[in-house]
Scaffold this motif. Structure first.
Motif, PDB file in Angstrom:
ATOM      1  N   VAL A  29       0.839  -1.203   0.000  1.00  0.00           N
ATOM      2  CA  VAL A  29       0.000   0.000   0.000  1.00  0.00           C
ATOM      3  C   VAL A  29       0.871   1.249   0.000  1.00  0.00           C
ATOM      4  CG1 VAL A  29      -1.612   1.346   1.408  1.00  0.00           C
ATOM      5  CG2 VAL A  29      -1.994  -1.094   1.060  1.00  0.00           C
ATOM      6  N   ALA A  30       1.931   1.243   0.792  1.00  0.00           N
ATOM      7  CA  ALA A  30       2.782   2.428   0.910  1.00  0.00           C
ATOM      8  C   ALA A  30       3.536   2.733  -0.382  1.00  0.00           C
ATOM      9  CB  ALA A  30       3.774   2.244   2.051  1.00  0.00           C
ATOM     10  N   PHE A  31       4.007   1.702  -1.080  1.00  0.00           N
ATOM     11  CA  PHE A  31       4.834   1.924  -2.257  1.00  0.00           C
ATOM     12  C   PHE A  31       4.137   1.559  -3.560  1.00  0.00           C
ATOM     13  CE2 PHE A  31       8.016   1.537   1.121  1.00  0.00           C
ATOM     14  CZ  PHE A  31       8.705   2.717   0.905  1.00  0.00           C
ATOM     15  N   GLY A  32       2.877   1.288  -3.521  1.00  0.00           N
ATOM     16  CA  GLY A  32       2.122   1.037  -4.737  1.00  0.00           C
ATOM     17  C   GLY A  32       2.503  -0.238  -5.470  1.00  0.00           C
ATOM     18  N   GLY A  33       3.021  -1.220  -4.760  1.00  0.00           N
ATOM     19  CA  GLY A  33       3.316  -2.507  -5.374  1.00  0.00           C
ATOM     20  C   GLY A  33       4.680  -2.600  -6.039  1.00  0.00           C
ATOM     21  N   THR A  34       5.427  -1.519  -6.132  1.00  0.00           N
ATOM     22  CA  THR A  34       6.749  -1.581  -6.744  1.00  0.00           C
ATOM     23  C   THR A  34       7.792  -2.032  -5.723  1.00  0.00           C
ATOM     24  OG1 THR A  34       8.428  -0.354  -7.952  1.00  0.00           O
ATOM     25  CG2 THR A  34       7.230   0.855  -6.280  1.00  0.00           C
ATOM     26  N   LEU A  35       8.814  -2.707  -6.184  1.00  0.00           N
ATOM     27  CA  LEU A  35       9.867  -3.178  -5.291  1.00  0.00           C
ATOM     28  C   LEU A  35      11.113  -2.301  -5.332  1.00  0.00           C
ATOM     29  CD1 LEU A  35       9.770  -7.051  -5.753  1.00  0.00           C
ATOM     30  CD2 LEU A  35       9.146  -5.736  -3.748  1.00  0.00           C
ATOM     31  N   LEU A  36      11.259  -1.487  -6.353  1.00  0.00           N
ATOM     32  CA  LEU A  36      12.473  -0.702  -6.518  1.00  0.00           C
ATOM     33  C   LEU A  36      12.662   0.311  -5.390  1.00  0.00           C
ATOM     34  CD1 LEU A  36      14.927  -0.014  -8.261  1.00  0.00           C
ATOM     35  CD2 LEU A  36      13.491   1.646  -9.443  1.00  0.00           C
ATOM     36  N   LEU A  37      11.644   1.072  -5.056  1.00  0.00           N
ATOM     37  CA  LEU A  37      11.768   2.096  -4.015  1.00  0.00           C
ATOM     38  C   LEU A  37      12.048   1.519  -2.628  1.00  0.00           C
ATOM     39  CD1 LEU A  37       9.090   4.697  -5.113  1.00  0.00           C
ATOM     40  CD2 LEU A  37      11.565   4.890  -5.234  1.00  0.00           C
ATOM     41  N   PRO A  38      11.361   0.457  -2.204  1.00  0.00           N
ATOM     42  CA  PRO A  38      11.708  -0.105  -0.894  1.00  0.00           C
ATOM     43  C   PRO A  38      13.128  -0.667  -0.834  1.00  0.00           C
ATOM     44  CG  PRO A  38       9.589  -0.940  -1.604  1.00  0.00           C
ATOM     45  CD  PRO A  38      10.168  -0.174  -2.740  1.00  0.00           C
ATOM     46  N   ILE A  39      13.599  -1.253  -1.928  1.00  0.00           N
ATOM     47  CA  ILE A  39      14.953  -1.792  -1.937  1.00  0.00           C
ATOM     48  C   ILE A  39      15.977  -0.666  -1.875  1.00  0.00           C
ATOM     49  CG2 ILE A  39      16.648  -3.044  -3.352  1.00  0.00           C
ATOM     50  CD1 ILE A  39      14.305  -4.874  -4.186  1.00  0.00           C
ATOM     51  N   LEU A  40      15.755   0.395  -2.647  1.00  0.00           N
ATOM     52  CA  LEU A  40      16.651   1.553  -2.577  1.00  0.00           C
ATOM     53  C   LEU A  40      16.606   2.189  -1.190  1.00  0.00           C
ATOM     54  CD1 LEU A  40      16.126   3.287  -6.031  1.00  0.00           C
ATOM     55  CD2 LEU A  40      18.160   2.093  -5.209  1.00  0.00           C
ATOM     56  N   GLY A  41      15.418   2.255  -0.612  1.00  0.00           N
ATOM     57  CA  GLY A  41      15.295   2.784   0.738  1.00  0.00           C
ATOM     58  C   GLY A  41      16.030   1.921   1.751  1.00  0.00           C
ATOM     59  N   PHE A  42      15.961   0.627   1.589  1.00  0.00           N
ATOM     60  CA  PHE A  42      16.672  -0.291   2.474  1.00  0.00           C
ATOM     61  C   PHE A  42      18.178  -0.055   2.407  1.00  0.00           C
ATOM     62  CE2 PHE A  42      18.963  -4.301   3.045  1.00  0.00           C
ATOM     63  CZ  PHE A  42      18.514  -4.693   4.299  1.00  0.00           C
ATOM     64  N   LEU A  43      18.685   0.181   1.207  1.00  0.00           N
ATOM     65  CA  LEU A  43      20.121   0.345   1.023  1.00  0.00           C
ATOM     66  C   LEU A  43      20.624   1.738   1.394  1.00  0.00           C
ATOM     67  CD1 LEU A  43      20.528  -1.520  -2.388  1.00  0.00           C
ATOM     68  CD2 LEU A  43      21.143  -2.347  -0.113  1.00  0.00           C
ATOM     69  N   ILE A  44      19.858   2.775   1.078  1.00  0.00           N
ATOM     70  CA  ILE A  44      20.373   4.137   1.201  1.00  0.00           C
ATOM     71  C   ILE A  44      19.751   4.916   2.360  1.00  0.00           C
ATOM     72  CG2 ILE A  44      20.641   6.332  -0.013  1.00  0.00           C
ATOM     73  CD1 ILE A  44      20.528   4.684  -2.625  1.00  0.00           C
ATOM     74  N   LEU A  45      18.431   4.880   2.493  1.00  0.00           N
ATOM     75  CA  LEU A  45      17.726   5.692   3.491  1.00  0.00           C
ATOM     76  C   LEU A  45      16.781   4.839   4.340  1.00  0.00           C
ATOM     77  CD1 LEU A  45      16.745   8.654   1.132  1.00  0.00           C
ATOM     78  CD2 LEU A  45      18.596   8.639   2.801  1.00  0.00           C
ATOM     79  N   PRO A  46      17.312   3.994   5.228  1.00  0.00           N
ATOM     80  CA  PRO A  46      16.429   3.071   5.964  1.00  0.00           C
ATOM     81  C   PRO A  46      15.477   3.769   6.943  1.00  0.00           C
ATOM     82  CG  PRO A  46      18.685   2.906   6.758  1.00  0.00           C
ATOM     83  CD  PRO A  46      18.722   3.766   5.546  1.00  0.00           C
ATOM     84  N   TRP A  47      15.914   4.804   7.666  1.00  0.00           N
ATOM     85  CA  TRP A  47      15.016   5.482   8.605  1.00  0.00           C
ATOM     86  C   TRP A  47      13.885   6.189   7.865  1.00  0.00           C
ATOM     87  CZ3 TRP A  47      14.964   3.904  13.270  1.00  0.00           C
ATOM     88  CH2 TRP A  47      16.121   3.507  13.924  1.00  0.00           C
ATOM     89  N   THR A  48      14.209   6.813   6.745  1.00  0.00           N
ATOM     90  CA  THR A  48      13.192   7.498   5.951  1.00  0.00           C
ATOM     91  C   THR A  48      12.196   6.495   5.378  1.00  0.00           C
ATOM     92  OG1 THR A  48      14.847   9.164   5.402  1.00  0.00           O
ATOM     93  CG2 THR A  48      12.843   9.149   4.084  1.00  0.00           C
ATOM     94  N   THR A  49      12.681   5.346   4.963  1.00  0.00           N
ATOM     95  CA  THR A  49      11.796   4.299   4.435  1.00  0.00           C
ATOM     96  C   THR A  49      10.824   3.817   5.504  1.00  0.00           C
ATOM     97  OG1 THR A  49      13.534   3.609   2.910  1.00  0.00           O
ATOM     98  CG2 THR A  49      11.740   2.050   3.310  1.00  0.00           C
ATOM     99  N   LEU A  50      11.336   3.580   6.703  1.00  0.00           N
ATOM    100  CA  LEU A  50      10.454   3.153   7.798  1.00  0.00           C
ATOM    101  C   LEU A  50       9.403   4.206   8.113  1.00  0.00           C
ATOM    102  CD1 LEU A  50      12.925   1.495  10.306  1.00  0.00           C
ATOM    103  CD2 LEU A  50      11.086   0.389   9.050  1.00  0.00           C
ATOM    104  N   MET A  51       9.821   5.461   8.179  1.00  0.00           N
ATOM    105  CA  MET A  51       8.871   6.523   8.499  1.00  0.00           C
ATOM    106  C   MET A  51       7.839   6.681   7.396  1.00  0.00           C
ATOM    107  SD  MET A  51       7.941   8.469  10.868  1.00  0.00           S
ATOM    108  CE  MET A  51       9.340   8.237  11.929  1.00  0.00           C
ATOM    109  N   TYR A  52       8.254   6.534   6.146  1.00  0.00           N
ATOM    110  CA  TYR A  52       7.312   6.647   5.041  1.00  0.00           C
ATOM    111  C   TYR A  52       6.252   5.547   5.113  1.00  0.00           C
ATOM    112  CZ  TYR A  52       5.373   7.187   0.407  1.00  0.00           C
ATOM    113  OH  TYR A  52       4.498   7.373  -0.634  1.00  0.00           O
TER     114      TYR A  52
END
Length: 90
Positions: A29-52
């Protein structure tokens, strides 16, 4: 409760992995079904990804931008702190 505290001690990436495994619908729901943004968030901006993931399902409005900015600041500070430590060792 102990699991949550242990995960926060281990870091945001551990929380991302466990949360993604336990609640994949929330991430979808948060990322609209795409995997690219969560993976990039995991690698580069993990706190921002969690908050988003916390604020996105209801829509990012008002105070949510403040929470995202604080998480972004935490990510930038962790990257900058790593560089300072690396320079001290050299």
């Amino acid at each position: 409760m102990c699991l949550l505290i242990l995960l926060l001690i281990l870091g945001p990436r551990a929380v991302i992995v466990v949360w993604w495994l336990l609640a994949p619908v929330t991430w979808s729901v948060a990322f609209g079904g795409t995997l690219l943004l969560p993976i990039l968030g995991f690698l580069i901006l993990p706190w921002t990804t969690l908050m988003y993931v916390l604020v996105a399902p209801g829509g990012v409005v008002g105070v949510d931008f403040l929470w995202l900015a604080l998480a972004l600041f935490a990510d930038i500070a962790s990257h900058a702190g790593g560089n300072v430590y690396r320079r001290r060792r050299a």
